[in-house]
Design an enzyme around this catalytic site. Structure first.
Site, PDB file in Angstrom:
ATOM      1  N   CYS A  97       2.095  -2.449  15.708  1.00 53.89           N
ATOM      2  CA  CYS A  97       2.004  -2.153  14.268  1.00 53.89           C
ATOM      3  C   CYS A  97       1.360  -3.316  13.521  1.00 53.89           C
ATOM      4  O   CYS A  97       1.821  -4.458  13.621  1.00 53.89           O
ATOM      5  CB  CYS A  97       3.413  -1.887  13.735  1.00 53.89           C
ATOM      6  SG  CYS A  97       3.492  -1.714  11.946  1.00 53.89           S
TER       7      CYS A  97
ATOM      8  N   CYS B  59       3.536   8.490   0.857  1.00 54.77           N
ATOM      9  CA  CYS B  59       4.152   7.550   1.800  1.00 54.77           C
ATOM     10  C   CYS B  59       4.235   6.189   1.104  1.00 54.77           C
ATOM     11  O   CYS B  59       3.212   5.627   0.719  1.00 54.77           O
ATOM     12  CB  CYS B  59       3.267   7.480   3.042  1.00 54.77           C
ATOM     13  SG  CYS B  59       3.780   6.246   4.233  1.00 54.77           S
TER      14      CYS B  59
ATOM     15  N   CYS C  93       6.733  -6.937   7.099  1.00 53.13           N
ATOM     16  CA  CYS C  93       7.896  -6.442   7.849  1.00 53.13           C
ATOM     17  C   CYS C  93       8.293  -7.512   8.851  1.00 53.13           C
ATOM     18  O   CYS C  93       7.438  -8.143   9.465  1.00 53.13           O
ATOM     19  CB  CYS C  93       7.561  -5.145   8.580  1.00 53.13           C
ATOM     20  SG  CYS C  93       8.994  -4.444   9.439  1.00 53.13           S
TER      21      CYS C  93
ATOM     22  N   GLU D 199       0.826  -1.201   0.000  1.00 59.08           N
ATOM     23  CA  GLU D 199       0.000   0.000   0.000  1.00 59.08           C
ATOM     24  C   GLU D 199       0.867   1.260   0.000  1.00 59.08           C
ATOM     25  O   GLU D 199       1.966   1.270   0.543  1.00 59.08           O
ATOM     26  CB  GLU D 199      -0.908  -0.014   1.237  1.00 59.08           C
ATOM     27  CG  GLU D 199      -1.929  -1.143   1.157  1.00 59.08           C
ATOM     28  CD  GLU D 199      -2.827  -1.258   2.382  1.00 59.08           C
ATOM     29  OE1 GLU D 199      -4.036  -1.405   2.189  1.00 59.08           O
ATOM     30  OE2 GLU D 199      -2.336  -1.199   3.511  1.00 59.08           O
TER      31      GLU D 199
ATOM     32  N   CYS E 287      -0.698   5.654  10.050  1.00 58.96           N
ATOM     33  CA  CYS E 287       0.513   4.939  10.463  1.00 58.96           C
ATOM     34  C   CYS E 287       0.149   3.645  11.162  1.00 58.96           C
ATOM     35  O   CYS E 287      -0.675   3.634  12.065  1.00 58.96           O
ATOM     36  CB  CYS E 287       1.305   5.750  11.485  1.00 58.96           C
ATOM     37  SG  CYS E 287       1.853   7.303  10.888  1.00 58.96           S
TER      38      CYS E 287
ATOM     39  N   CYS F 218       7.141  -5.198  15.559  1.00 60.33           N
ATOM     40  CA  CYS F 218       6.764  -4.247  16.616  1.00 60.33           C
ATOM     41  C   CYS F 218       5.315  -4.531  17.044  1.00 60.33           C
ATOM     42  O   CYS F 218       4.452  -4.762  16.209  1.00 60.33           O
ATOM     43  CB  CYS F 218       6.894  -2.808  16.117  1.00 60.33           C
ATOM     44  SG  CYS F 218       8.553  -2.424  15.550  1.00 60.33           S
TER      45      CYS F 218
END
Ligand code: SAH
Ligand code: SF4
Length: 351
Positions: A125, A111, A118, A98, A341, A122
């Site tokens: 997230c 962005c 990933c 995205e 975010c 974390c």
């Protein structure tokens, strides 16, 4: 094995100018043709060799035998009432990433993602919770810009680019470096280095390398805690690169004049949002030329953390401001379409 691994011919968007020049020279043609081709690929968003009308037919035919031009599949576009637009792109192997376009104060910031998923895990997230499929190629990183720039409305122009979408950019160092070179080049997107920001979870060796190699971007570091204990709970990478070492590395970076590091700090209720945290933050950042972006936690399904109340966020900001730190509360944009975010998930198919 996906198509990605089987594709034999070189994707021109994965090449630097020098590499493209070498390829053209290898075909026995003039090197300057490489510059022409670059302008077609990025400035004009060409998706086929036929479009490159100022190249001889013979060269175009030769190129289409030895090389290809990748493009992303546009799978969906959503618009949030606040003007934010989210794009879902399909990669050749079925993974999805995205990108988010954020209009703000006369700027238009894109962005972009650097990995499908990933691996950093974390806890706050959604991308991190979804796992890791693979690194994006330089071409896939750049294609997000090509596609979004090509879909802008009349009069709109991209002014800034942030590497803050899916993935950890410094875990995909070489491809990100290649893509940044083209973003900053006049033959690519002509964004000056001050208009490109790379955000990292805090991979110390790669942060040092960025500066040693003069990679054209500004640095943002996701700090998110003021003690090693809380940081390593939230961000497993902190066990490998502890908070104190990360801060020491930041303090020693050869920042260009007048430039500052941005520290991002996701505020999570009851975890890292106390007055003691705010005061500790003012202490641990001493001596680092920096500013702070506070990001109130964006709640997402499956993650149990909560966003602090607004008054808590404002109090946290006040403590930092009174200690002399420029502190911005990053209003979360695109929450209505899960584009804020930490809310980017895409769809990854594993490797
Ligand atoms: N991997 C890089 C860049 C992508 S994450 C990094 O971690 O810096 C971009 C930013 O989103 C980071 O600052 C991260 O701390 C923040 N973030 C992640 N999940 C979030 C959430 N749920 N709410 C608010 N910010 C979040
Ligand atoms: Fe990866 Fe950044 Fe999310 Fe951490 S915050 S899991 S590094 S994308």
């Amino acid at each position: 094995m996906g198509v990605y691994f089987l594709a034999m011919s070189v994707n021109l968007k994965d090449l630097s100018l020098e590499e493209l020049e070498a390829l053209i020279a290898g075909l026995g043609k003039e090197r300057y043709r490489a510059r022409q081709i670059m302008r077609w690929l990025y400035g004009r968003g060409a998706s086929s060799f036929e479009e490159m009308t100022d190249l001889a037919k013979e060269l175009r035919a030769e190129l289409s035998r030895t090389a290809r031009i990748s493009s992303l599949a546009s799978l969906a576009e959503e618009r949030s009432p606040d003007g934010t637009r989210k794009y879902l792109f399909g990669l050749e192997d079925g993974n999805q990433v995205e990108s988010v376009l954020i209009p703000d104060d006369g700027r238009l910031t894109l962005c972009i993602s650097t990995q499908a998923g990933c691996a950093m895990g974390c806890r706050f997230c959604l991308t991190g919770m979804g796992g890791f499929a693979r690194d994006l190629t330089a071409g896939e990183i750049l294609d997000q810009i090509v596609r979004v720039a090509g879909a802008l409305e009349p009069g709109e122009r991209l002014t800034n680019c942030v590497l803050m979408g899916m993935g950890e950019p410094l875990a995909n160092y070489d491809r990100v470096q290649g893509a940044l070179g083209i973003m900053a080049s006049d033959l690519g997107f002509g964004l000056s280095r001050r208009r490109i920001t790379l955000s990292t979870v805090g991979l110390i060796p790669q942060i040092k390398r960025l500066f040693a190699e003069g990679v054209p971007c500004r640095l943002a570091v996701s700090l998110n805690a003021t003690t090693q204990k809380v940081r390593s709970f939230l961000m497993p990478i902190s066990r490998r690169y502890p908070l104190s070492a990360l801060l020491a590395a930041c303090r020693a970076l050869p920042l260009p004049p007048r430039e500052r590091i941005t520290f991002e700090y996701v505020l999570i209720q009851g975890v890292n949002d106390s007055d003691a945290d705010a005061h500790r933050l003012t202490q641990i950042l001493r001596g680092i030329r920096c500013k702070v972006n506070l990001i109130p936690f964006n709640e997402c399904p499956g993650i149990l953390f909560r966003r602090p109340q607004e008054k808590v966020v404002l109090r946290f900001q006040k403590v930092l401001m009174e200690a002399g730190y420029l502190t911005i509360i990053r209003e979360s944009r695109g929450g209505a379409i899960s584009a804020a975010c930490g809310q980017l998930r895409g769809r990854i198919t594993g490797s």
